[in-house]
Design a protein around this motif. Sequence first.
Motif, mmCIF file in Angstrom:
data_model
loop_
_atom_site.group_PDB
_atom_site.id
_atom_site.type_symbol
_atom_site.label_atom_id
_atom_site.label_comp_id
_atom_site.label_asym_id
_atom_site.label_seq_id
_atom_site.Cartn_x
_atom_site.Cartn_y
_atom_site.Cartn_z
ATOM 1 N N ALA A 166 39.059 36.504 32.789
ATOM 2 C CA ALA A 166 37.870 35.617 32.491
ATOM 3 C C ALA A 166 38.288 34.281 32.881
ATOM 4 O O ALA A 166 37.278 33.675 33.179
ATOM 5 C CB ALA A 166 37.384 35.641 31.110
ATOM 6 N N TYR B 113 35.462 45.557 32.489
ATOM 7 C CA TYR B 113 34.125 44.679 32.055
ATOM 8 C C TYR B 113 33.233 44.740 32.939
ATOM 9 O O TYR B 113 33.199 44.425 34.015
ATOM 10 C CB TYR B 113 34.451 43.235 31.629
ATOM 11 C CG TYR B 113 33.315 42.570 30.897
ATOM 12 C CD1 TYR B 113 33.092 42.590 29.578
ATOM 13 C CD2 TYR B 113 32.627 41.613 31.507
ATOM 14 C CE1 TYR B 113 32.319 42.053 28.816
ATOM 15 C CE2 TYR B 113 31.601 41.003 30.918
ATOM 16 C CZ TYR B 113 31.215 41.061 29.617
ATOM 17 O OH TYR B 113 30.466 40.300 28.935
ATOM 18 N N LEU C 49 36.548 42.750 36.272
ATOM 19 C CA LEU C 49 35.250 42.171 36.038
ATOM 20 C C LEU C 49 34.295 42.498 37.013
ATOM 21 O O LEU C 49 34.543 41.856 38.292
ATOM 22 C CB LEU C 49 35.324 40.418 35.903
ATOM 23 C CG LEU C 49 36.450 39.968 34.744
ATOM 24 C CD1 LEU C 49 36.359 38.396 34.812
ATOM 25 C CD2 LEU C 49 36.366 40.588 33.386
#
Length: 306
Positions: free
Chosen positions: A66, A114, A150
């Motif tokens: 992230a 994610y 991600l």
Amino acid sequence: MSMPGPPLRVASAEPVGALPRGTDLAYEPKFDGHRMVVFVRREGVLLQARSGRIVTAAFPDLAAAARRLPDGTVLDGEVVVWRQGRTDFAAVQRRAAATAARAPALARALPASYAAFDLLAEDGEDLRPLPYGERRGRLEALVGPLGPPLQPVPMTRDPAQALTWFATLHTIGVEGLVVKRVDQAYRGGSRTWRKLRHTTATDAAVTGFTGPPAHPSALVLTLPDDDAPVVSAPLPPALRAQAGEVLAGRTVPGGGTAVAVGVGEVAYRRVAAGTTAEVERGTTRHPVVTVLRLRLPEEQEPEPEP
């Protein structure tokens, strides 16, 4: 509006029995994972579970990933662990329950992914009042180029494509579809979306039990998409005996409280992460969770070594 921060109440979905259709609707696959909000701030990354609990230490791999996002970003999405070509809820629950000391080894053994399905803030701007269609476009532009772990959840406006997903993706652990209006703002704490499941049966993590250890009265469970523990309906005699055998030696120090429908908060004893049960959820406002069967030890993967 200023950037939203934790604890943030997430939006949720109302179950439906048939696929809604309309020109103002969007369809996303519903992964069998662990709900998470990602906050990227100048001082660092924070990961929040659905309950509001901060779980950054349990997911160091996702926190590191992230950091590629710009400061002032807030994402809503689902954490999954892929094993043998499908999502594994028991594995992601083990990740969520990891201590800070254990988390790095589990991240190497069970790497998390994610699946982002909403962009709640960008460059510090609160995007929740904007329509979903606009938020979705900005999500794809921001997260799409990053690549694993991600990624944006797939989305379609075509109900035929959505039905194809519904018919085929259950084999990889997709439990159904989430349906959203493209003109709708993000409303945390409200069931503004709709959810079509293949079945009301699902796997849940066993986090504790009530009653005597040899014959537990009920199991305390953590359900997919919600990390708050709930107490199951009373176990029938055969399951009580089996639960005593399966959970023997798995009790860990400390206890907790969880909500039992019609009773309120009750005390329970905790067990080590790694045991799962197949459960059925009712569809009332306060659904009763019924245990259908326990996953026997041979059906579960051993805890990875550090």
